[in-house]
Design a protein around this motif. Structure first.
Motif, mmCIF file in Angstrom:
data_model
loop_
_atom_site.group_PDB
_atom_site.id
_atom_site.type_symbol
_atom_site.label_atom_id
_atom_site.label_comp_id
_atom_site.label_asym_id
_atom_site.label_seq_id
_atom_site.Cartn_x
_atom_site.Cartn_y
_atom_site.Cartn_z
ATOM 1 N N ASN A 81 -3.131 5.448 -2.926
ATOM 2 C CA ASN A 81 -4.179 6.415 -2.596
ATOM 3 C C ASN A 81 -3.558 7.676 -2.023
ATOM 4 O OD1 ASN A 81 -6.868 4.874 -2.963
ATOM 5 N ND2 ASN A 81 -5.609 3.432 -1.792
ATOM 6 N N TYR B 13 -10.216 -2.750 -1.648
ATOM 7 C CA TYR B 13 -10.753 -2.374 -2.972
ATOM 8 C C TYR B 13 -10.674 -0.859 -3.188
ATOM 9 C CZ TYR B 13 -13.626 -3.296 -7.150
ATOM 10 O OH TYR B 13 -14.078 -3.431 -8.433
ATOM 11 N N VAL B 14 -9.887 -0.185 -2.344
ATOM 12 C CA VAL B 14 -9.725 1.270 -2.469
ATOM 13 C C VAL B 14 -8.386 1.543 -3.142
ATOM 14 C CG1 VAL B 14 -9.661 3.469 -1.232
ATOM 15 C CG2 VAL B 14 -11.014 1.566 -0.304
ATOM 16 N N SER B 15 -8.406 2.090 -4.352
ATOM 17 C CA SER B 15 -7.153 2.454 -5.019
ATOM 18 C C SER B 15 -7.401 3.584 -6.007
ATOM 19 C CB SER B 15 -6.550 1.243 -5.739
ATOM 20 O OG SER B 15 -5.189 1.514 -6.047
ATOM 21 N N ALA C 262 -9.444 -1.830 3.366
ATOM 22 C CA ALA C 262 -9.407 -0.927 2.204
ATOM 23 C C ALA C 262 -8.934 -1.658 0.948
ATOM 24 C CB ALA C 262 -8.490 0.260 2.502
ATOM 25 N N ARG D 10 -1.810 -1.097 -3.897
ATOM 26 C CA ARG D 10 -2.816 -0.032 -3.981
ATOM 27 C C ARG D 10 -2.163 1.315 -3.685
ATOM 28 N NH1 ARG D 10 -5.741 0.077 -0.116
ATOM 29 N NH2 ARG D 10 -4.801 -1.487 1.237
ATOM 30 N N ILE E 13 -8.781 10.493 -0.136
ATOM 31 C CA ILE E 13 -9.695 10.700 0.985
ATOM 32 C C ILE E 13 -9.381 12.073 1.572
ATOM 33 C CG2 ILE E 13 -10.480 9.891 3.244
ATOM 34 C CD1 ILE E 13 -9.862 7.082 2.438
ATOM 35 N N THR F 111 -7.583 6.837 -5.436
ATOM 36 C CA THR F 111 -8.494 7.893 -5.004
ATOM 37 C C THR F 111 -7.916 8.705 -3.846
ATOM 38 O OG1 THR F 111 -10.836 8.338 -4.603
ATOM 39 C CG2 THR F 111 -9.842 6.618 -3.251
ATOM 40 N N LEU G 169 -6.246 2.884 5.194
ATOM 41 C CA LEU G 169 -5.881 2.677 3.784
ATOM 42 C C LEU G 169 -4.882 1.533 3.602
ATOM 43 C CD1 LEU G 169 -5.662 6.305 2.345
ATOM 44 C CD2 LEU G 169 -7.258 4.492 1.651
ATOM 45 N N SER H 44 0.854 -1.184 0.000
ATOM 46 C CA SER H 44 0.000 0.000 0.000
ATOM 47 C C SER H 44 0.890 1.234 0.000
ATOM 48 C CB SER H 44 -0.894 -0.023 1.249
ATOM 49 O OG SER H 44 -1.547 1.223 1.410
ATOM 50 N N LYS I 157 -2.478 8.611 -9.083
ATOM 51 C CA LYS I 157 -3.378 7.854 -9.966
ATOM 52 C C LYS I 157 -2.593 7.035 -10.990
ATOM 53 C CE LYS I 157 -7.311 10.899 -9.432
ATOM 54 N NZ LYS I 157 -8.682 11.035 -9.900
#
Ligand code: NAI
Length: 261
Positions: A190, A244-246, A242, A188, A250, A248, A237, A145, A176
Motif C-alpha cells: 500500500n 484486506y487492504v492492498s 488492515a 500486502r 491512504i 491502494t 497498514l 506488509s 500496485k
C-alpha cells in the motif's frame, strides 16, 4: 490458507525496516512502530544520523533498534543492509519505502541529471528494496506488509516538481504492480500519501508567516502535518486490522485535497 497468510503475525515485535528514517517522516514512522513495541531498523544514506536515531528509539521506547548506512540507489548496499538487519533483529516483516528527495527546480530549468537523480532515489530505490526484501518474505512464507510513502504528487503537482511528480506518480503504480505480484504470497502493498508536512524537506517554505495563513484556511483540520501523523497510519497498514487492504493509497492530508481552491 490465504486468509491466514494475509496477516502479518499477531504477536507484536515485528521487525520493521524503514528507509530514510534518520529524520523527518521516516523517523516519525520509526517512532510509531517503536511505540507499538516493534523492532526497528533505521536505514539512511547518512549512516551516523541513522545510528543516533536508533539510539534515541532504544532509550525512549526500550525496544531493539539498529541504525544502518544504506543508499537506496545502490542495490548491493541494500542487500548488505537487509542481511545485517536480519542478523541483528530477525526476519523483516514490514518494509517502509520512505527515503525520498525533492530538489524544487522549475520544469524548464531542470537539468537531466537532477531529474534522473530524483527518479533514482524516489522510484528505482523502492524497486530495489521491495524486490530484495520481498524475495526473503516469500522464502519464509510468513507474509508481510510493504508500504510506499508517495505524496499528493502521485495525483497533483506544480511546475517546480516535474521530477518529483514523475517519481511519485510512478511509485503509486509500482506499488500496485507489486501488490498484484506479491498478494498470492500473503504480502500486502500500500501507499501513504502525506499532504503538507513540516520536515527539513519543506521547512524553508512552510515556516514563512505568509504560508502559515494558507495552511489555516486551506487545510480542513487547520494545521500542518507532522511525522507522527504518517506513523500511525503505517502501523495500521502493517497490522492485522488492515488484512484486506492492498494495492491502494491512504491520503493523509488533514482534508487539504477535499477542497476545491
Ligand atoms: P527529509 O529530507 O526530512 O528526510 C529524508 C531522509 O531520507 C533523510 O534522512 C535523508 O538522509 C534520507 N535519504 C535521502 N536520500 C537517500 C538515499 N538515497 N538512500 C537512503 N536515504 C536517503 O524528508 P521527509 O520530508 O521526511 O520525506 C520523507 C518521505 O516523505 C519522502 O519520500 C518524501 O517524498 C515524502 N513526502 C514528504 C512530504 C513533505 O511535505 N515533507 C510530503 C509528501 C511526501
Amino acid at each position: 490458507g490465504v486468509t491466514k497468510e494475509f496477516l502479518v503475525s499477531e504477536n507484536q515485535q515485528r521487525v520493521v525496516l524503514i528507509t530514510g528514517a534518520a529524520r523527518g517522516i521516516g523517523y516519525g514512522i520509526a517512532e510509531a512502530f517503536a511505540k507499538s513495541s516493534d523492532r526497528v531498523a533505521v536505514a539512511d544514506v547518512d549512516g551516523e544520523a541513522a545510528k543516533q536515531a536508533a539510539q534515541r528509539l532504544t532509550s525512549a521506547f526500550s525496544v531493539q533498534a539498529i541504525g544502518v548506512a544504506c543508499d537506496v540507489t545502490k542495490r548491493s548496499a541494500i542487500d548488505a543492509t537487509v542481511t545485517q538487519v536480519e542478523e541483528a533483529l530477525g526476519p523483516i516483516d514490514v518494509l517502509v519505502n520512505n527515503a525520498g528527495i525533492c530538489p524544487f527546480v522549475e520544469a524548464m530549468k531542470m537539468s537531466p541529471e537532477t531529474f534522473t537523480k530524483t527518479l533514482d532515489v524516489n522510484l528505482v530505490g523502492p524497486f530495489h528494496c521491495t524486490q530484495i526484501v520481498a524475495a526473503r518474505m516469500i522464502e519464509r512464507k510468513a507474509g508481510g506488509s510493504i508500504i510506499f510513502i508517495t505524496s499528493l504528487n502521485e495525483d497533483f503537482t506544480n511546475p517546480g516538481q516535474v521530477d518529483y511528480a514523475s517519481s511519485k506518480g510512478g511509485l503509486r503504480m509500482q506499488m500496485k504492480a507489486f501488490a498484484l505480484a506479491l498478494g498470492p504470497h500473503g504480502i500486502r502493498c500500500n501507499a501513504v500519501a502525506p499532504g503538507i508536512m513540516l520536515t527539513d524537506m519543506t521547512a524553508h517554505h512552510w515556516e514563512k508567516p505568509e504560508n502559515a495563513a494558507y495552511i489555516k484556511t486551506r487545510v480542513a483540520v487547520g494545521r500542518i502535518g507532522l511525522p507522527h501523523d504518517i506513523g500511525g497510519v503505517c502501523v495500521f497498514l502493517a497490522s492485522p486490522a488492515a488484512g484486506y487492504v492492498s494495492g491502494t493509497t491512504i491520503t493523509v492530508d488533514g482534508g487539504f485535497t477535499a477542497s476545491c481552491p
